[in-house]
Design a protein around this motif. Structure first.
Motif, PDB file in Angstrom:
ATOM      1  N   GLY A  13       1.057 -11.423 -11.738  1.00 27.78           N
ATOM      2  CA  GLY A  13       1.445 -11.822 -10.392  1.00 27.78           C
ATOM      3  C   GLY A  13       2.278 -10.819  -9.633  1.00 27.78           C
ATOM      4  O   GLY A  13       3.011 -11.164  -8.714  1.00 27.78           O
ATOM      5  N   VAL A  14       2.158  -9.520  -9.985  1.00 21.25           N
ATOM      6  CA  VAL A  14       2.956  -8.502  -9.295  1.00 21.25           C
ATOM      7  C   VAL A  14       2.155  -7.768  -8.213  1.00 21.25           C
ATOM      8  O   VAL A  14       2.699  -6.913  -7.517  1.00 21.25           O
ATOM      9  CB  VAL A  14       3.559  -7.474 -10.287  1.00 21.25           C
ATOM     10  N   GLY A  15       0.861  -8.081  -8.114  1.00 19.56           N
ATOM     11  CA  GLY A  15       0.043  -7.440  -7.075  1.00 19.56           C
ATOM     12  C   GLY A  15      -0.922  -6.378  -7.605  1.00 19.56           C
ATOM     13  O   GLY A  15      -1.425  -5.573  -6.830  1.00 19.56           O
ATOM     14  N   LYS A  16      -1.225  -6.416  -8.900  1.00 18.89           N
ATOM     15  CA  LYS A  16      -2.182  -5.445  -9.463  1.00 18.89           C
ATOM     16  C   LYS A  16      -3.566  -5.591  -8.814  1.00 18.89           C
ATOM     17  O   LYS A  16      -4.134  -4.617  -8.308  1.00 18.89           O
ATOM     18  CB  LYS A  16      -2.346  -5.654 -10.978  1.00 18.89           C
ATOM     19  N   THR A  17      -4.104  -6.804  -8.903  1.00 17.11           N
ATOM     20  CA  THR A  17      -5.469  -7.016  -8.413  1.00 17.11           C
ATOM     21  C   THR A  17      -5.542  -6.776  -6.908  1.00 17.11           C
ATOM     22  O   THR A  17      -6.477  -6.130  -6.408  1.00 17.11           O
ATOM     23  CB  THR A  17      -5.927  -8.448  -8.760  1.00 17.11           C
ATOM     24  N   THR A  18      -4.548  -7.272  -6.196  1.00 16.75           N
ATOM     25  CA  THR A  18      -4.511  -7.083  -4.740  1.00 16.75           C
ATOM     26  C   THR A  18      -4.506  -5.593  -4.412  1.00 16.75           C
ATOM     27  O   THR A  18      -5.216  -5.139  -3.513  1.00 16.75           O
ATOM     28  CB  THR A  18      -3.243  -7.761  -4.185  1.00 16.75           C
ATOM     29  N   MET A 184       4.861  -7.169  -2.121  1.00 18.02           N
ATOM     30  CA  MET A 184       5.344  -8.498  -1.685  1.00 18.02           C
ATOM     31  C   MET A 184       6.777  -8.409  -1.172  1.00 18.02           C
ATOM     32  O   MET A 184       7.598  -9.285  -1.441  1.00 18.02           O
ATOM     33  CB  MET A 184       5.224  -9.515  -2.824  1.00 18.02           C
ATOM     34  N   ILE A 212       4.478  -2.439   0.305  1.00 20.33           N
ATOM     35  CA  ILE A 212       3.533  -3.467   0.753  1.00 20.33           C
ATOM     36  C   ILE A 212       4.325  -4.728   1.135  1.00 20.33           C
ATOM     37  O   ILE A 212       5.030  -5.294   0.300  1.00 20.33           O
ATOM     38  CB  ILE A 212       2.510  -3.809  -0.352  1.00 20.33           C
ATOM     39  N   PRO A 213       4.241  -5.155   2.393  1.00 17.33           N
ATOM     40  CA  PRO A 213       5.000  -6.332   2.810  1.00 17.33           C
ATOM     41  C   PRO A 213       4.375  -7.622   2.269  1.00 17.33           C
ATOM     42  O   PRO A 213       3.180  -7.650   1.972  1.00 17.33           O
ATOM     43  CB  PRO A 213       4.879  -6.302   4.341  1.00 17.33           C
ATOM     44  N   ARG A 214       5.187  -8.647   2.148  1.00 18.18           N
ATOM     45  CA  ARG A 214       4.622  -9.974   1.899  1.00 18.18           C
ATOM     46  C   ARG A 214       3.872 -10.371   3.164  1.00 18.18           C
ATOM     47  O   ARG A 214       4.417 -10.307   4.263  1.00 18.18           O
ATOM     48  CB  ARG A 214       5.748 -10.968   1.592  1.00 18.18           C
ATOM     49  N   ASN A 215       2.606 -10.724   3.023  1.00 16.33           N
ATOM     50  CA  ASN A 215       1.761 -10.901   4.197  1.00 16.33           C
ATOM     51  C   ASN A 215       0.703 -11.955   3.885  1.00 16.33           C
ATOM     52  O   ASN A 215      -0.047 -11.814   2.924  1.00 16.33           O
ATOM     53  CB  ASN A 215       1.125  -9.537   4.541  1.00 16.33           C
ATOM     54  N   ILE A 218      -2.972 -10.938   3.406  1.00 14.44           N
ATOM     55  CA  ILE A 218      -3.302 -10.345   2.104  1.00 14.44           C
ATOM     56  C   ILE A 218      -3.654 -11.444   1.108  1.00 14.44           C
ATOM     57  O   ILE A 218      -4.626 -11.344   0.368  1.00 14.44           O
ATOM     58  CB  ILE A 218      -2.122  -9.504   1.565  1.00 14.44           C
ATOM     59  N   SER A 219      -2.866 -12.523   1.119  1.00 18.67           N
ATOM     60  CA  SER A 219      -3.070 -13.555   0.092  1.00 18.67           C
ATOM     61  C   SER A 219      -4.283 -14.423   0.391  1.00 18.67           C
ATOM     62  O   SER A 219      -4.883 -14.974  -0.526  1.00 18.67           O
ATOM     63  CB  SER A 219      -1.811 -14.405  -0.076  1.00 18.67           C
TER      64      SER A 219
END
Ligand code: ADP
Ligand code: MG
Length: 252
Positions: A13-18, A184, A212-215, A218-219
């Motif tokens: 949940g740290v943003g790898k896939t994103t 995030m 990378i901002p929390r956005n 993106i989610s």
């Protein structure tokens, strides 16, 4: 010969896939033939690019030697971007691979001909330092480490860097850290600003300038099966991933 990037952090949940999906999409958008390899049994990158997670052949067949990577690669709706999809069966590989001698080089060997065809190959790793991530780190030239801008962000990072150094020494001398990426990030909170400062102080040369901002765009993009730069090309999240792709390319 193309360059292979692994996107790795043992935390989930740290943003790898994103990051894998969006960096791959930005590079493809710039005109380079790009391949995303999904090596997480959760298959989030596969689904995030609009493919089902039960496609045959897939990365599990490639790692177990039953399929060639050339046969498993599929196009995506995005020009210049191809995908080597994952499958829930890949969960079994974490148990099977360690029992087979030399299995840490499977992905590297499977990608030998592939890296001639793609300028960039991006490997989306699972949230562990198990055999699948080791396979990715043995195959890769560079690692990008996404770090969620939250309390505990630093926890585990020193251990991860030790593991990377070990793999570099023992298994893959080419491996280098491209950078750590703060993800995030909520600029309105003091916590995010404090964490950013702390991570930059600890790893001064390693952290990308781009944050990378929390956005929300993106989610929500994966539920439409597309990267954020195609979901909402002008949102803050898309801008940030474009900036990051430029910075990654500039670091070489
Ligand atoms: P990992 O692959 O490391 O487990 P993900 O990329 O799947 O992490 O991200 C975890 C969750 O956070 C997902 O639901 C994703 O959509 C969301 N997310 C990732 N990056 C952002 C961001 N910058 N802003 C908002 N949500 C994000
Ligand atoms: Mg993931």
């Amino acid at each position: 010969m193309g360059t292979i990037y692994a996107i790795a952090n043992q935390k989930g949940g740290v943003g790898k896939t994103t990051t894998a999906v969006n960096v791959a999409a930005c590079i493809a958008e710039a005109g380079y033939p790009t391949l995303l390899v999904d090596i997480d049994a959760q298959a989030n990158a596969t689904v995030g690019l609009g493919h089902p997670k039960d496609r045959q052949p897939n990365v599990y067949g490639v790692l177990s030697g039953e399929a060639s990577a050339f046969d498993a690669i599929v196009p995506t709706t995005i020009e210049n971007l191809s995908l080597l999809p994952s499958h829930p069966d890949l969960a079994g590989a974490s148990m099977e691979l360690p029992r087979q001698a030399g299995s840490e080089g499977r992905l590297r060997d499977a990608l030998v001909g592939i890296r001639e065809r793609f300028a960039y190959t991006i490997l989306d790793c699972p949230p562990s330092l198990g055999p699948l991530t080791v396979n990715a780190l043995v195959a890769a030239d560079r690692v990008i480490v996404p770090v969620q801008t939250e309390y505990f962000a630093l926890e585990g990072l020193a251990g991860l860097l030790d593991t990377l150094a070990l793999i570099q020494r023992e298994l893959n001398p080419r491996l280098a850290v491209a950078g750590m990426l703060l993800t995030m990030h909520d600029g309105r909170t003091r916590l995010a600003r404090d964490v950013e400062r702390e991570v930059r102080e600890h790893f001064p040369a390693l952290v990308f300038d781009t944050v990378i901002p929390r956005n929300v765009r993106i989610s929500e993009a994966p539920s439409y099966g597309r990267p954020v730069i195609h979901h909402d090309p002008h949102c803050a999240g898309a801008d940030a991933y474009f900036e990051l792709a430029k910075e990654v390319a500039a670091r070489g």
